[in-house]
Design a protein around this motif. Structure first.
Motif, short mmCIF file in Angstrom:
data_model
loop_
_atom_site.label_atom_id
_atom_site.label_comp_id
_atom_site.label_asym_id
_atom_site.label_seq_id
_atom_site.Cartn_x
_atom_site.Cartn_y
_atom_site.Cartn_z
N ILE A 1 0.80 -1.22 0.00
CA ILE A 1 0.00 0.00 0.00
C ILE A 1 0.84 1.28 0.00
O ILE A 1 0.36 2.34 -0.41
N ASP A 2 2.09 1.22 0.43
CA ASP A 2 2.93 2.42 0.39
C ASP A 2 3.39 2.74 -1.03
O ASP A 2 3.78 3.88 -1.32
N ASP A 3 3.35 1.76 -1.92
CA ASP A 3 3.83 1.95 -3.29
C ASP A 3 2.70 2.01 -4.31
O ASP A 3 2.84 2.63 -5.37
N ILE B 1 -5.46 -0.95 9.20
CA ILE B 1 -4.39 -1.94 9.29
C ILE B 1 -3.24 -1.35 10.08
O ILE B 1 -2.69 -0.31 9.70
N ASP B 2 -2.91 -2.00 11.18
CA ASP B 2 -1.82 -1.57 12.05
C ASP B 2 -1.95 -0.11 12.46
O ASP B 2 -0.97 0.65 12.48
N GLY B 3 -3.17 0.29 12.77
CA GLY B 3 -3.42 1.65 13.25
C GLY B 3 -3.52 2.69 12.15
O GLY B 3 -3.74 3.88 12.45
N HIS B 4 -3.39 2.30 10.90
CA HIS B 4 -3.45 3.25 9.78
C HIS B 4 -4.73 3.01 8.97
O HIS B 4 -5.09 1.87 8.67
N SER B 5 -5.39 4.10 8.61
CA SER B 5 -6.61 4.00 7.81
C SER B 5 -6.28 3.45 6.43
O SER B 5 -5.27 3.83 5.82
N LEU B 6 -7.13 2.57 5.94
CA LEU B 6 -6.97 1.98 4.62
C LEU B 6 -8.04 2.56 3.70
O LEU B 6 -9.22 2.48 4.00
N TYR B 7 -7.60 3.12 2.57
CA TYR B 7 -8.53 3.70 1.61
C TYR B 7 -8.42 2.95 0.28
O TYR B 7 -7.37 2.39 -0.06
N ARG C 1 -7.04 -5.60 13.29
CA ARG C 1 -7.27 -4.98 11.97
C ARG C 1 -8.73 -5.15 11.60
O ARG C 1 -9.43 -5.99 12.16
N TRP C 2 -9.19 -4.38 10.63
CA TRP C 2 -10.48 -4.66 10.00
C TRP C 2 -10.45 -4.15 8.57
O TRP C 2 -9.80 -3.14 8.27
N VAL C 3 -11.13 -4.87 7.68
CA VAL C 3 -11.18 -4.52 6.26
C VAL C 3 -12.56 -4.90 5.73
O VAL C 3 -13.11 -5.94 6.10
#
Length: 442
Positions: free
Chosen positions: A28-30, A73-79, A254-256
């Motif tokens: 997700i960082d790339d 995920i790991d405290g970071h919002s996933l968009y 986590r949650w997705v």
């Protein structure tokens, strides 16, 4: 760029959906996540499935359009993004980064397969994955056609699910918010407040298959030692986040939110010439005889269809659903949905549609003499009736129609006994027309 993976878990542990969150965390960082990751359920009749025969599909690239919150995920919002502006990436490099994750998050008795491709397989593979047993040779040819690259462990059976899942073009679909446990709690009893799930279920009617009101039972929390804390399903992605926040439970890791084909009846074959074992059908017929019971609480009826006589089974876990079978009589017209098994030859019913009911009558009295109004007496078995005074005769006894304790409509098992793919009546815009209450639990 599409990434699909399947067959990494077993009844002993792990979960392919959790592996999907690891893949997302790695990339997700790339790269941007395009749309929701997909949880695609395939043929529920395959004997080698673990729990729900689900494959996972993700799309990555340079996103455009609206950005939506779909996880943490790991405290970071996933968009995720609605559109993909550019999906160019080095597939071989991505594969090298993901192989260690497959090697780490798979069970020894699983046969994982991962597929990376810039093109989807032919859509027919989705349908075939729901209704057939495919072999690797057929799938490998399709992967070669779309220039996909693969990684496998063991026999690589997971490539079949990966290919069929990637071929899914949704017509009907739903969502599932999957929450995961803290790693140190994997394999221990889950802590979830049941009444908070009941309140959530009543507050958010767009959710489904979470709570069984009659049994006061939670249906969204697994019992296996996998990383999943709970799976909250619904038709509105926007409702799932606040609905999930109502659930009182142990700490979430986590949650997705996944896009899924759960609750769609996509596995049901409605047009066919004959029934093949290990596939699921909608069959119309007329009840041939009253229900029969066998040990362990299973109930069966036979129906006459254009394909011959078919035995239909409702099993003990379906609880009061079995009582609908008990209330059917010869002549009732019904439809049944379910998986057809070869040995013993049985259609395991997932839903029942009572179309029309035969009349059930009972004798009230002997005929009445039209001359004197007295009841006639029987002359003998099968010989009719005669008035002793007037000597008039009749063969017609006085009858009345009996009340049937079932009415036309659709019937389904309780929430906990439904398959992932079975469409709940709630999603069909229907309600079961009557309930059955069994005071004796079997």
């Amino acid at each position: 760029m599409f990434i699909a993976v399947d067959d990494t878990d077993s009844m002993k542990g792990n979960c392919t959906t959790f592996l999907a969150t690891e893949i997302i965390r790695e990339l997700i960082d790339d790269l941007d996540l395009i749309g929701n990751p997909r949880l695609v359920r395939l043929n529920p009749a395959v004997p080698w499935k673990t729990r729900g025969n689900g494959s996972l599909v993700m799309r990555f690239g340079k996103g455009s359009g609206e950005r939506r919150l779909i996880g943490m995920i790991d405290g970071h919002s996933l968009y995720s993004f609605d559109e993909c502006e550019d999906d160019h990436a080095d597939a071989e490099s991505i594969m090298r980064r993901l192989i260690p994750l497959i090697e780490r998050y798979h069970e020894d008795d699983a046969d994982p397969g991962m597929l990376i491709s810039f093109e989807r397989p032919d859509p027919s593979f989705y349908r075939r994955g729901l209704t057939e047993f495919l072999n690797r040779e057929i799938v490998d040819r399709e992967i070669e056609r779309i220039h996909g690259i693969t990684f496998t462990i063991g026999c690589g059976r997971g490539l079949i699910g990966s290919t069929c899942g990637l071929a899914w073009i949704p017509e009907d679909s739903s969502f599932e918010l999957l929450a995961y446990r803290m790693p140190e709690r994997w394999g221990t009893p889950r802590t979830v407040d049941a009444q908070s799930i009941r309140r959530m279920d009543m507050t958010y009617p767009s959710t489904f298959n979470s709570w069984e009101e009659r049994e006061q039972k939670v249906a969204m929390v697994p019992a296996t030692p996998c990383p999943v804390l709970y799976g909250l399903r619904g038709d509105s992605m926007e409702d799932l986040i606040p609905a999930s926040e109502m659930i009182q439970c142990e700490e979430r890791y986590r949650w997705v939110i996944f896009l899924t084909n759960q609750g769609t009846d996509d596995h049901i074959i409605t047009e066919f010439d004959s029934l093949r074992p290990n596939a699921s059908y909608l069959v119309k017929g007329v009840v041939k005889e009253c229900a029969r019971h066998i040990e362990h609480g299973h109930v069966f009826i036979n129906i006459d269809t254009q394909y011959g006589t078919i035995t239909c089974g409702a099993y003990e876990p379906s609880k009061e659903f079995r009582m609908a079978f008990d209330r059917l009589i010869p002549g009732d017209e019904i439809e049944v949905m379910g998986e057809f098994r070869e040995s013993p030859s049985t259609l395991n019913v997932e839903k029942l549609h009572v179309i029309s009911l035969a009349k059930m009558t009972e004798k009230v009295s002997n005929p009445v003499c039209p001359e004197c109004g007295r009841r006639m007496d029987s002359i003998g078995k099968g010989k009719g009736y005669r008035c002793k005074r007037c000597h008039t005769r009749s063969d017609n006894v006085v009858i009345k129609e009996r009340t049937r304790w079932i009415v036309p409509g659709w019937y389904e098992p309780p929430t906990a006994a439904r398959r992932h793919l079975s469409k709940p009546l709630k999603r069909m815009g229907l309600e079961q027309p009557c309930e059955f209450i069994n005071p004796v639990r079997q």
